[in-house]
Design a protein around this motif. Sequence first.
Motif: not given
Length: 292
Positions: A261-269, A272-285
């Motif tokens: 999603i982060g590589s395909k979506a050409n949108d700043l907003e 930002q959501y992608v970064v937040e999701v990845k941060s939560e996934l890392e904590k869950m991992r």
Amino acid sequence: MIKSMTGFGRGEHGGKLKHVVVEIKSVNHRYNEVLVKMPRQYNLLEDAVRRYILSRVSRGRIEVFMKVDEAVTKPRDVQVDKELALAYYKALKELAGITETFLDVGVIQLAQLPNVLKVEEEEEDLEIIWQDMLPALSQAADALMSMREKEGEKLHLDLLERLKDIKALHGKLCEKSPKVVILYREKLQSRLKELLDDVKIDENRLTMEVALFADRSSINEELVRMESHLSQFAGILQENNPVGRKLDFLLQELNREINTIGSKANDLEITQYVVEVKSELEKMREQVQNIE
């Protein structure tokens, strides 16, 4: 309910022959590994200890420390090797004659010579000793499992909270996704007007360009798969079986989808959501690495 792989338990039991103290500690591990440390003379019972632990614990690195002391005084018998004692005495007497010295040897000196006295102990019954060990081992395992379950409850609550946050971000991604193409068309149209000024814009070419962009930047499939993974993750958290590996696999899949999603979506907003999701996934991992 999920269980943590981290825990500690202690058990103590005074049996017919032995007083046994058992301490068990466990940490996270990819597989199920049991290490047993016990007095060497009881090594034949090590496999029984290991099998018992494996029957209670499905995953983790488990160390079992066992201390075994006498619960009762064991009957002992001291035997005298009369022939050996007499042979020692004759040899000393002969040596005294050869050296022309006075033979001055008493019973204490003879008793201290090798193998003259032998302490015989009754052979230990390993089956009875195992029965003395088992209650302490069971008590320690119960305490260990109780701690693992309590830690598992905390992990469960933390994962549910983070899952809730990711679902909220997923909802924002779903809401934002269709708007990306619309915004792209508006920006492209505005830019062309600036560049071409009075030249009429070819609507067919514009539509084709927007369609190509929509195809390249579409994240609908990834969002659908992501929703499925999130639903599976929530369901697995309710299982009573060991689920650590399943959860770890799903987190890998979720990471794959959000990266796409982060590589395909050409949108700043969306980025930002992608970064937040990845941060939560890392904590869950990090949390999932400690789940049985």
